[in-house]
Motif scaffolding. Structure first.
Motif, short mmCIF file in Angstrom:
data_model
loop_
_atom_site.label_atom_id
_atom_site.label_comp_id
_atom_site.label_asym_id
_atom_site.label_seq_id
_atom_site.Cartn_x
_atom_site.Cartn_y
_atom_site.Cartn_z
N GLY A 242 -3.56 9.52 -2.23
CA GLY A 242 -4.33 8.36 -1.80
C GLY A 242 -3.44 7.25 -1.24
O GLY A 242 -2.22 7.27 -1.41
N GLN B 291 -2.88 4.28 -2.13
CA GLN B 291 -2.07 3.55 -3.12
C GLN B 291 -1.75 4.46 -4.29
O GLN B 291 -1.72 4.04 -5.45
CB GLN B 291 -2.83 2.29 -3.57
CG GLN B 291 -2.94 1.24 -2.47
CD GLN B 291 -4.00 0.19 -2.78
OE1 GLN B 291 -5.18 0.51 -2.95
NE2 GLN B 291 -3.57 -1.06 -2.88
N GLY B 292 -1.49 5.72 -3.97
CA GLY B 292 -1.20 6.71 -4.99
C GLY B 292 0.29 6.98 -5.15
O GLY B 292 1.13 6.23 -4.66
N MET B 293 0.59 8.07 -5.87
CA MET B 293 1.97 8.37 -6.23
C MET B 293 2.86 8.55 -5.00
O MET B 293 3.98 8.04 -4.95
CB MET B 293 2.03 9.64 -7.08
CG MET B 293 1.52 9.45 -8.50
SD MET B 293 1.68 10.99 -9.47
CE MET B 293 3.44 10.93 -9.89
N LYS C 214 2.52 7.46 -1.90
CA LYS C 214 2.74 6.21 -1.16
C LYS C 214 3.71 5.31 -1.90
O LYS C 214 4.52 4.63 -1.29
CB LYS C 214 1.40 5.48 -0.96
CG LYS C 214 0.59 5.98 0.21
CD LYS C 214 1.22 5.64 1.54
CE LYS C 214 0.34 6.09 2.71
NZ LYS C 214 0.15 7.56 2.75
#
Lengths: 452, 452
Positions: A232, A234-236, A238
Motif C-alpha cells: 500500500g 503507506q505500507g511496509m 513504501k
C-alpha cells in the motif's frame, strides 16, 4: 485480489493434505533442526534477560513450553522466550534468496500455540509451512535495499509468525489479511546494533514471534488491520524499501514451495564463510592435503562476504571468530567441521592462527552475480610443494542440493541441545526421536520429556 | 558524546527537583487530561480486543491497574491495555511541532511501572517529563518525511515509553542509551491502516507502551542496545526518514521544556479542524451571530488539513464526522463546543447538515507556512444580511498560549471518564481531585478508588 490478499488467502487455506510429501519431509527436518537451536539458547545472557522479563510479566503457569527453562506459561510469553533463544547460536536455518531465518520466528510461536490449543502434529506442520511460505516471500518482496538497513528476520518474521499462528487458529482469508496488517504495522528490526555488537538480534526474533502471534489472535477476535500493509501507499515497502517487487509476494503459491529452498547451517559460523569452507574441504579431500601442506588460501567471494567479514582480522572473542574467514577455514582444515566446540576450544590455538593469517578474500564476479540466489564457493590453494589447486562447490553443505541427511540433522540437533546444557544427551535423543514422528501426534505436547 | 547519548543522559538524570514549577504544573495538567482519555477507551471494540488478548497472556493479578476493566496485572500487560485505551477517543494531547501524542505512550507505561515499584508521585511526574522531552524531540528529529508514512506516536512513542520507564527504574545514562537502542529497534507504526479505517492506531499505542517498557526493563538487567539507534548508519533515521535533523534530538535540553509546548484537545474532532472551529466561534461571538445568520464559511487552512479532511464530504459514521470540517463547524456554531455528546447526538441532524454543506476549505499560504509549529485559524463568514466577516485565532483553544484552565481540564476529564461508562461521576470526580495532588503522594496507588 491484491498480491497481499492472495498471500493471506493461501496462508489461511493451507491444509496438511495439500502439501507435497517432500515439503512435509522438509518441514519435519527444519523442525528438528530448530529444536536444537532453541535449546542452544540455554545459558546465553541476552536470551536469559528476555526470558526473565517475559516470564515476570506473564502467568506463572500455562500450556506452552519455555524451552530453555523447562517452565510453561502463556503462548505469547513462550513464543517470545523461544524466539529469543533459537537464533543466538547462529546455527538455525536460512533461506538464501530472502536472507531470512525462518525457524526462529515460525516454530517458536507455532509450537507455543499448538500446545495451547491442542493442535495435532499435522496441523503444526501445515501451519509452519504457511509461516515459511509467507515469511520468505515477504523477505524477497522487501528486497536487498530493505536488508541493508533492516534485519529481515525481525520484519518479515513478524508476518511469518502471524501466518503460522493464523493458520493454526483457523483464520478466514479475510481475517488472515487483517492479521498480516497488524503484524506488518508492528514489524521492526534495524541492523544498527551490529556496530557495537549489542544484544538486539535476540530482541528482534522475540519481538517478531510475539507481535505476529498477537496479530493473529487479534484478527481471530475481529480486530482489523490494513488491507495492503505490504504494498500500500503507506505500507511496509513504501516506508522501508526502495526496490520492492510485488510479484514476489504471491509467486507461484501452491506450486513453488519456498520451504524446500531453505538451507541448514552446517558450520557454527557466519553463513558467508560456508561456501569457501566447503570448497577448501573439497580441495583437501580431493588432493589428500593436510593443514601443513597449505601455504596460502585465496577465497573468491561475493561482495557481501567482504563487507561483513572483511573487518574481522584478529578476532578476540569466540563470537567474533565466527565472522573471521581465516579462522573458519583453519578450523575446517583441522577438524573437517567448524562446530561450537571447535570454535570454543581452538579459535585462538597456534595452528588455527597460523592458517588464519594465510587466508585472503577477493571479489569474484561469478560468485557475486549468483548471490543471493546461489552461494557458490571458490578457493585457490597454494601448497608447500608448489602446486596451485582450485576448489569449487556449487552449493555449500546444508543447501537444498547438498542437504543434510536425517542422521546428520539428528546429530546436529542433539549436539546443539546438549552443548550449553539445554538438555541431557538422553533427553535430547529421546525428544528428537519423538519429533521425527510428529506427523502422527494427535496433539502437540511438551517437546522435552513430553511428546505426543 | 552523540546527540542520542546526550538525550539518554538527560532522560536518565532528570529529577523532580530540577524541573521548573511551570513544567511540573503542566505535567500534572497533562496527567489529569490523560486520565479522562484512558477511561474513555471503555467500551471501544479495538481496545477491548487488545485488552482481552493481553490479559489472557498475562498474570491474573498484579500491581498495575487496567483502567478500562478495573483489574490489575503485570506492568507490561497494563501498559499495553492502557496504551490501547488512551488514544481511541481522539481527545488526548498533542505536541504540534512533532505531530506526536505523548500522553498515551508516556503515562500508560509510567503509571503501570510506578504502581509496580512503589514510586512516589514526584518520581512519576519527573519520569513522565523525561518521556515527553524524549518523545517530542525524537518526533521532531524524524521529521515530516517520517510522518508521511509512519505514525510518529507509534515510533517515537516507543522511545518515549522507554525514557519514562527507564527514569523510574533509575537507569544510568549508559543503560538509558541501551534502552533507547532496544526501543528504537522495535519501534513501529504505519499509516496504511487509514485507507480502510482499520483498528491499528490502538495497536500502535499499545505496542509502543509495551515495547518501550520492555526495553527499559531489559536495560536494567544489562541487555544492550545500539549505541546510536536514532542517527546511526543503519538506525531509525536512515531507515525511516529522508529529512531527519540531528540537532533536534538534544535541542536545549534542560532549558527548553517541550512538555509545556503540548496542547490539549478541546473539541472531540481531528486536530486539523480546531483552528477554524475556534476562529468561527470568535466571529460569531464578536458579531453575535446565530447559525441561521450564516450563508457560507470559507476556512483558510494548511495543506495537511485539505489532505486529511478533504475526502470527507458526507460522513456516515460518528468517527468519520470528526474528520469533516463542515460537521465540526456546524456543531460549534450550535453548541459552542464539539464534544463527544455533540457528535453522537447531532452529527446528522438537519441544522448540522445544512451548515456543513456551506463550509469550504481553501489553502492559505500564511497558515500553511506556520504549520506545524503554529496552527493558525482563519475563516471568512458571509452572513444572510450581506456582510463578509473575517475571524482569526493565532492559537486554537488548548494550545499553550490559549490553554485550558484547571477547571476546564477537570470538567473535560470527568466528561471523558464518564461518557462511555468508564467510571461513574462520583468515581471520576474523586479520582481527578486526588490526582491534582499527586505531587504529594508518597506512593502511586490505584488511580480509581485508590489514590495515594
Amino acid at each position: 485480489m491484491t498480491a497481499t490478499q492472495d498471500l493471506a488467502r493461501f496462508a489461511a487455506e493451507l491444509k496438511f493434505e495439500a502439501i507435497p510429501a517432500d515439503v512435509v519431509a522438509k518441514i519435519e527436518d527444519l523442525l528438528v533442526d530448530w529444536f536444537g537451536s532453541a535449546l542452544a539458547g540455554h545459558g546465553s545472557r541476552p536470551v536469559a534477560s528476555i526470558t526473565k522479563f517475559a516470564l515476570s510479566q506473564g502467568p506463572a503457569d500455562g500450556p506452552s513450553e519455555v524451552m530453555t527453562t523447562r517452565g510453561s506459561t502463556s503462548p505469547y510469553v513462550a513464543a517470545m522466550c523461544n524466539g529469543a533463544a533459537s537464533h543466538v547460536a547462529e546455527q538455525d536455518d536460512v533461506h538464501n534468496g530472502s536472507v531470512f531465518h525462518p525457524a526462529t520466528v515460525v516454530f517458536s510461536p507455532a509450537v507455543a500455540v499448538a500446545q495451547a490449543i491442542g493442535a495435532s502434529g499435522k496441523q503444526l506442520l501445515a501451519a509452519s509451512v504457511a509461516g515459511y511460505e509467507v515469511g520468505i516471500r515477504v523477505g524477497e518482496f522487501l528486497g536487498r535495499s530493505h536488508y541493508r538497513i533492516f534485519h529481515t528476520t525481525g520484519t518479515a518474521g513478524t508476518l511469518a509468525s502471524a501466518a503460522a499462528v493464523g493458520n493454526l487458529l483457523g483464520l478466514s482469508p479475510e481475517q488472515m489479511n487483517h492479521a498480516l496488517g497488524s503484524a506488518g504495522t508492528t514489524a521492526a528490526g534495524l541492523w544498527e546494533f551490529l556496530r557495537t555488537a549489542a544484544d538486539s538480534k535476540q530482541l528482534h526474533t522475540a519481538h517478531a514471534s510475539g507481535a505476529g502471534l498477537m496479530a493473529a489472535y487479534l484478527a481471530k477476535d475481529g480486530f482489523t488491520g490494513a488491507a495492503d500493509i505490504l504494498d500500500g501507499l503507506q505500507g511496509m515497502a513504501k516506508g522501508m524499501s526502495t526496490d520492492s517487487d510485488v510479484s514476489k509476494l504471491n509467486d507461484r503459491l501452491g506450486t513453488r514451495w519456498a520451504t524446500v529452498e531453505t538451507s541448514f547451517k552446517y558450520h557454527a559460523s557466519c553463513r558467508h564463510t560456508h561456501p569457501a569452507a566447503d570448497a577448501l574441504l573439497k580441495v583437501m579431500k580431493d588432493n589428500a592435503l593436510k593443514i601443513d601442506d597449505i601455504v596460502k588460501v585465496t577465497t573468491r567471494v561475493h561482495q557481501g562476504a567482504i563487507d561483513v567479514l572483511g573487518p574481522v582480522v584478529n578476532p578476540s572473542t569466540v563470537h567474533q571468530s565466527k565472522f573471521s574467514m581465516g579462522t573458519v577455514l583453519a578450523l575446517v582444515a583441522q577438524y573437517e567441521h567448524a562446530g561450537l566446540a571447535e570454535f570454543d576450544d581452538h579459535f585462538q590455538a597456534a595452528p588455527t592462527v597460523a592458517l588464519r593469517d594465510k587466508v585472503e578474500m577477493v571479489l569474484d564476479p561469478e560468485v557475486d552475480g549468483a548471490y543471493p540466489a546461489r552461494w557458490i564457493g571458490k578457493v585457490t590453494v597454494q601448497t608447500a610443494d608448489g602446486r596451485t589447486l582450485d576448489g569449487r562447490v556449487d552449493e555449500p553443505k546444508g543447501d537444498p542440493g547438498n542437504t543434510l541427511s536425517r542422521d546428520e540433522i539428528t546429530q546436529k540437533a542433539i549436539r546443539l541441545a546438549t552443548y550449553s546444557q539445554g538438555a541431557t544427551e538422553a533427553e535430547a535423543t529421546a525428544a528428537v526421536a519423538a519429533l521425527w514422528n510428529i506427523a502422527s501426534w494427535p496433539r502437540v505436547g511438551k517437546l522435552i520429556g513430553g511428546g505426543a
